[in-house]
Design an enzyme around this catalytic site. Structure first.
Site, PDB file in Angstrom:
ATOM      1  N   THR A  40       0.823  -1.218   0.000  1.00 52.45           N
ATOM      2  CA  THR A  40       0.000   0.000   0.000  1.00 52.45           C
ATOM      3  C   THR A  40       0.848   1.255   0.000  1.00 52.45           C
ATOM      4  OG1 THR A  40      -1.812  -1.095   1.124  1.00 52.45           O
ATOM      5  CG2 THR A  40      -1.721   1.279   1.364  1.00 52.45           C
ATOM      6  N   TYR A  54      -8.067   0.701  -3.265  1.00 49.00           N
ATOM      7  CA  TYR A  54      -6.960   1.185  -4.087  1.00 49.00           C
ATOM      8  C   TYR A  54      -6.232  -0.036  -4.633  1.00 49.00           C
ATOM      9  CZ  TYR A  54      -4.672  -0.240   0.182  1.00 49.00           C
ATOM     10  OH  TYR A  54      -4.284  -0.969   1.279  1.00 49.00           O
ATOM     11  N   THR A 120       1.598  -4.229   4.231  1.00 44.43           N
ATOM     12  CA  THR A 120       1.370  -4.437   5.669  1.00 44.43           C
ATOM     13  C   THR A 120       1.012  -5.887   5.982  1.00 44.43           C
ATOM     14  OG1 THR A 120      -0.983  -3.921   5.440  1.00 44.43           O
ATOM     15  CG2 THR A 120       0.511  -2.089   5.992  1.00 44.43           C
ATOM     16  N   ASP A 121       0.398  -6.607   5.016  1.00 47.06           N
ATOM     17  CA  ASP A 121      -0.143  -7.939   5.333  1.00 47.06           C
ATOM     18  C   ASP A 121       0.917  -8.886   5.876  1.00 47.06           C
ATOM     19  OD1 ASP A 121      -2.731  -8.228   2.723  1.00 47.06           O
ATOM     20  OD2 ASP A 121      -2.524  -6.971   4.515  1.00 47.06           O
ATOM     21  N   LYS A 193       0.433  -7.130  12.834  1.00 46.38           N
ATOM     22  CA  LYS A 193      -0.696  -6.309  12.366  1.00 46.38           C
ATOM     23  C   LYS A 193      -1.944  -6.804  13.088  1.00 46.38           C
ATOM     24  CE  LYS A 193      -3.040  -4.998   8.042  1.00 46.38           C
ATOM     25  NZ  LYS A 193      -3.047  -5.246   6.561  1.00 46.38           N
ATOM     26  N   GLU A 314      -1.973 -27.591  28.853  1.00 46.75           N
ATOM     27  CA  GLU A 314      -3.225 -28.336  28.571  1.00 46.75           C
ATOM     28  C   GLU A 314      -2.990 -29.530  27.656  1.00 46.75           C
ATOM     29  OE1 GLU A 314      -5.485 -24.201  28.134  1.00 46.75           O
ATOM     30  OE2 GLU A 314      -6.820 -25.918  27.922  1.00 46.75           O
TER      31      GLU A 314
HETATM   32  N1  DAS Z   1      -2.370  -6.092   0.383  1.00 47.98           N
HETATM   33  C1  DAS Z   1      -1.607  -5.341   1.336  1.00 47.98           C
HETATM   34  C2  DAS Z   1      -0.131  -5.731   1.237  1.00 47.98           C
HETATM   35  O1  DAS Z   1       0.454  -5.546   0.175  1.00 47.98           O
HETATM   36  C3  DAS Z   1      -1.698  -3.880   1.118  1.00 47.98           C
HETATM   37  C4  DAS Z   1      -1.002  -3.191   2.263  1.00 47.98           C
HETATM   38  O2  DAS Z   1      -1.653  -2.995   3.275  1.00 47.98           O
HETATM   39  O3  DAS Z   1       0.202  -2.898   2.155  1.00 47.98           O
HETATM   40  O4  DAS Z   1       0.391  -6.197   2.236  1.00 47.98           O
END
Ligand code: DAS
Length: 357
Positions: A40, A54, A120-121, A193, A314
């Site tokens: 992103t 986007y 971010t993923d 995240k 457990e």
């Molecule tokens: N799909 C996500 C990624 O590329 C977009 C983002 O949040 O960066 O990890």
């Protein structure tokens, strides 16, 4: 004529002096390399109101850098486009390629710090991987953004400025790989995240390492786990990453995924269990059978704000010869298991590794 020659000489001297001072200035500024992979932070939406709609991985690294002229005030920056993908599509081979490039650059005298722009993923996976395998004390900073640069209140510009500032700061050395987002400096080992729609998406269950405000870092603590130069794993010695799969378990869980992963050649299965990595009764014999085939069973927890799986709490892990992932979430447990299995398949050794990293 004589006056003109003297004037020209003075001018020449001034130009030389200025270029030396510019050079000196450049040499005083830290040299930071930005490795771009997509996500992103390189995304673009149709309208400024599109903060969540986007296309990721569109803007090239040179445009990202050109979009922040203030970077030139804090560092001598150069960019490389390693990939241009949404990070959910990154593969183990991509991790190896990126890791080797980071390792090469970290060895260079003309590199003081490295920034990786990333989706971010899977930021937490890539950052943790680099934390495990790159031998350097130079700052390596992974940065992402929750909104594309085309959106109102886009977070990528400040995140990238902060990341370069942290990467160029000598105080950032020997702290392990760092993730800089939303004014926080988190450890690659701890951060994940936790919210997928807000700029404050990334959290460490045990707290951030520091904050960055207006380009200045404020540090609060250091990572205790082994990393970078103190790691027994070395990217330069890893040829491939063994296949490790994650099976997500809640109520009414069946053995289908576990058996399919075993059939597909997984060397370990991360059981992403509820609570303390709990295993449903009917699943226990299935996991014991899979382990008898030489496949490691690693219990992790998918609770949100930080799991903590204890041995023999457990589940009788000693009796079943299973491994617990400590406080690593399933996706990080996969990374560590894959790196560790590149060197050993001994259960006791693997459990030591999960306690130490
Ligand atoms: N799909 C996500 C990624 O590329 C977009 C983002 O949040 O960066 O990890």
């Amino acid at each position: 004529m004589k006056r003109m020659t003297a004037g020209l000489r003075k001018c020449g001297m001034l130009v030389i002096a200025l270029s030396f001072s510019a050079l000196a200035m450049a040499q005083q500024k830290p040299q930071v390399v930005i490795l771009a992979t997509g996500g992103t932070i390189a995304g673009a939406g149709a309208d400024a109101t599109n903060s969540a709609t986007y296309q990721a991985a569109k803007v090239p690294v040179d445009k990202l850098i050109a979009g922040i002229p203030q970077l030139n005030d804090i560092a001598s920056v150069r960019g490389e486009q390693v990939f241009q993908v949404a990070s959910e599509s990154l593969r183990n081979d991509n991790l190896l390629t990126l890791g080797k490039r980071v390792s090469e650059l970290a060895k260079r005298d003309d590199v003081d710090g490295i920034v990786i722009t990333h989706g971010t993923d899977t930021t937490e996976e890539t950052a943790y991987f680099l934390n495990l395998v790159v031998h350097t004390d130079k700052p390596i900073v992974v940065v992402a953004s929750m909104r594309p640069g085309t959106a109102m209140s886009a977070d990528g510009t400040l995140n990238l400025f902060n990341a370069v500032s942290v990467a160029g700061n000598k105080e950032s050395r020997s702290r392990g790989v760092l993730v800089v987002m939303n004014d926080e400096i988190n450890s690659a080992r701890d951060v994940s995240k936790m919210i997928n729609i807000r700029p404050d998406a990334f959290k460490s269950p045990w707290g951030a390492l520091g904050m960055i405000v207006e380009g200045k870092s404020y540090w609060f603590r250091r990572l205790d786990k082994r990393h970078t130069n103190a790691s027994e794993f070395d990217i330069d010695k890893i040829k491939s990453l063994p296949l490790v799969e994650i099976a997500y378990a809640g109520g009414n869980v069946n053995d289908t995924a576990y058996r399919a992963f075993a059939q597909a050649g997984a060397k370990a299965i991360i059981h992403a269990g509820p609570g303390n990595g709990s295993v449903a009764g009917p699943l226990v014999p299935v996991l014991q059978d899979i382990h008898k085939q030489g496949i490691q069973i690693i219990r992790s927890s998918h609770v949100n704000a930080g799991g903590f799986v204890l041995r023999n709490a457990e589940q009788p892990d000693d009796k079943y010869d299973w491994i617990v992932a400590h406080d690593l979430n399933p996706q990080k447990a996969r990374i560590l298991a894959s790196v560790a299995l590149a060197t050993t398949n001994n259960t006791k050794e693997l459990q030591r590794i999960f306690w130490q990293y």
